[in-house]
Design a protein around this motif. Structure first.
Motif, mmCIF file in Angstrom:
data_model
loop_
_atom_site.group_PDB
_atom_site.id
_atom_site.type_symbol
_atom_site.label_atom_id
_atom_site.label_comp_id
_atom_site.label_asym_id
_atom_site.label_seq_id
_atom_site.Cartn_x
_atom_site.Cartn_y
_atom_site.Cartn_z
ATOM 1 N N THR A 175 -2.923 -0.951 3.774
ATOM 2 C CA THR A 175 -3.907 -0.973 2.695
ATOM 3 C C THR A 175 -5.130 -0.106 2.958
ATOM 4 O O THR A 175 -6.007 0.012 2.102
ATOM 5 C CB THR A 175 -4.358 -2.419 2.433
ATOM 6 N N LEU A 222 -5.949 -10.161 0.433
ATOM 7 C CA LEU A 222 -4.503 -10.122 0.696
ATOM 8 C C LEU A 222 -3.917 -11.508 0.973
ATOM 9 O O LEU A 222 -2.719 -11.629 1.217
ATOM 10 C CB LEU A 222 -4.205 -9.217 1.904
ATOM 11 N N HIS A 238 -1.057 -5.985 -7.515
ATOM 12 C CA HIS A 238 -1.820 -6.401 -6.342
ATOM 13 C C HIS A 238 -1.067 -7.501 -5.609
ATOM 14 O O HIS A 238 -0.661 -8.503 -6.218
ATOM 15 C CB HIS A 238 -3.206 -6.913 -6.738
ATOM 16 N N GLU A 286 1.864 -1.205 -4.868
ATOM 17 C CA GLU A 286 0.632 -0.429 -5.007
ATOM 18 C C GLU A 286 -0.147 -0.887 -6.237
ATOM 19 O O GLU A 286 0.393 -0.975 -7.332
ATOM 20 C CB GLU A 286 0.943 1.064 -5.122
ATOM 21 N N GLY A 306 0.825 -1.199 0.000
ATOM 22 C CA GLY A 306 0.000 0.000 0.000
ATOM 23 C C GLY A 306 0.857 1.246 0.000
ATOM 24 O O GLY A 306 1.593 1.499 0.953
#
Length: 474
Positions: free
Chosen positions: A145, A276, A114, A35, A12
């Protein structure tokens, strides 16, 4: 599929992640930041910066109209197109190239894509083209995040395609009518902004406005919104929603309806931890990640959660504060340096507990820090509350011809220190840091008599607090 190793991996690249990575690099650690969207994150593109840009123009006009000699020069209303141009400039047209350059200059490696955990300290990153690479952290992974808007489970709501804060702050066209669900910071700020554009705004807030703050804050904001032409409905909730040819219609619990071209949902936040791969490391997807005061996730010696993801204080400035502590402590632990994790130490976020400052940029502004009177008493503190009308301060009369505001100090009488303060009024945001310093520094109230406020400023309210509280006896 390639595999690369770093000392630290930050997931993030919002304001929080950037600060964690920056501090880790300054501590001598090779650091990557991952990111999937825009570098700079929610605050830069869909929250803090664009929302304040949307609010400022109408606020400046209202301020000018409150001063004789200036109000005569105000001959028109807000130029909405100009406001949107300024908003676009603030967000760099949603282009993160300048932020990307900062990351590079800071010595942080940016990885676009991601990230998902596949094992301890191991992340699989998938980019927009479907390419993948594996990143492995030697020392730590920091999850930064953030959070996302929560959509309540209301029948038909999804079908009306409601706005969240993202759509409200990035809108290209201003609706004629807007229904706002929720009376928190996002709801009241966006209601203020759109009312300033001339939109017919209805706020629906079952429990009132700005819950959790001093009650007078929400009351004064509701009065102001009503004065701007908005409708504030409290004590009711939306039970169903449906589409119409011109937008949406909301059914309320009292049997009435609200029709609006657009509906903004501002009823809370959820963690962005759902995709995640947390389950691969023994954590629950979609959960807030609980941490200790060094921001290390409970039960782990390598995993950190910083900013909204840990649910400690969902504010950008507080997340950046946490990030400085987290980045420094990760570096200290990685290099074997001493860790200062005592309260108020270098490597902890002690202020998250009872010294969080916050400004709500409504009109009037609401600035607060620390405990409210109710929360202090619920915590078992013996407190005395000192209230003062900000309109009585000399600086207020020079600031505006009709200054309306209120201030409250919450003083722990056992220790003789300020534990909370709230200011409501035009431009009170700039009063807040003095209160924050007093709370964090636990400055004795007796010593505050020697902190002389300049005259004539609104900060003279500090002297009025002391006079109301009483001079120390000799």
């Amino acid at each position: 599929m390639s595999e690369r190793e770093f000392d630290v991996i930050v997931v993030g690249a919002g304001a929080v992640g950037e600060n964690v990575a920056d501090r880790a690099v300054q501590g001598g650690l090779r650091t990557a930041i991952v990111e999937a969207e825009l570098v700079g994150g929610e605050c830069s593109y869909w929250a803090c910066m664009p929302s304040k840009a949307l609010l400022r123009s109408a606020a400046a006009l209202r301020a000018a109209r409150a001063v004789d000699g200036a109000k005569q020069a105000v001959t028109g209303g807000v130029d909405v197109a100009g406001v949107l141009r300024r908003r676009d400039a603030m967000t760099h047209e949603w282009d993160d190239s300048s932020q990307e350059k900062w990351v590079e200059r800071a010595g942080i490696e940016l990885v676009r894509g991601h990230a998902r955990f596949t094992a301890e300290k191991t992340l699989l990153v998938t980019d927009s083209a479907g390419g993948t690479q594996t990143l492995v952290a030697r020392h730590a992974v920091a999850v930064c995040t953030g959070s996302a808007a929560m959509l309540p489970d209301i029948p038909g709501l999804a079908e009306v395609e409601p706005w969240t804060s993202r759509e409200a702050t990035s809108a290209r066209e201003i609706p004629k009518t807007l229904a706002v669900l929720g009376g928190g910071v996002v709801g009241t700020e966006m209601a203020t902004a759109y009312a300033g554009f001339g939109t017919e705004v209805t706020v629906i807030a079952r429990s009132g406005l700005l819950g959790g703050m001093e009650p007078f804050a929400g009351e004064m904001v509701a009065e102001s919104l009503t004065g701007m032409g908005a409708t504030v409905r409290t004590g009711v909730e939306v039970t169903a929603a449906g589409r119409t040819d011109t937008g949406a219609v909301l059914e309320l619990s009292d049997g009435t309806q609200v029709a609006a071209e657009r509906v903004l949902v501002a009823t809370g936040r959820i963690p962005r931890t759902g995709d995640l791969g947390l389950e691969t490391i023994g954590l629950e997807p979609d959960s807030w990640l609980q941490t200790d005061d060094t921001l290390r996730v409970d039960g782990f010696d390598w995993l950190y959660a910083v900013g909204d993801a840990n649910h400690r204080a969902l504010l950008t400035h507080q997340g950046k504060y946490q990030a400085r502590a987290a980045g420094d402590v990760i570096a200290a632990r990685a290099t074997g340096a001493a860790v200062d994790d005592a309260p108020w130490g270098t490597h902890v976020a002690t202020a998250d507990h009872d010294a969080v400052p916050q400004v709500t940029f409504t009109d009037p502004e609401v600035a607060s820090v620390g405990l409210t009177a109710a929360s202090a008493r619920n915590a078992g503190r013996t407190v005395r509350v000192v209230d003062y009308d900000l309109g009585w301060v000399a600086g207020s009369s020079t600031h505006s011809d009709d200054y309306r505001g209120r201030a409250r100090a919450v003083i722990d009488t056992d220790r003789g220190v300020l534990v909370g303060a709230t200011f409501v009024g035009p431009d009170v945001a700039e009063l807040l840091h003095a209160a924050t310093i007093a709370v964090v520094g636990e400055v004795p109230v007796d010593r505050l008599w020697h902190a002389v406020p300049a005259y004539p400023t609104i900060s003279e309210v500090w002297l009025r607090f002391l006079e109301e509280f009483g001079r120390p006896s000799t």
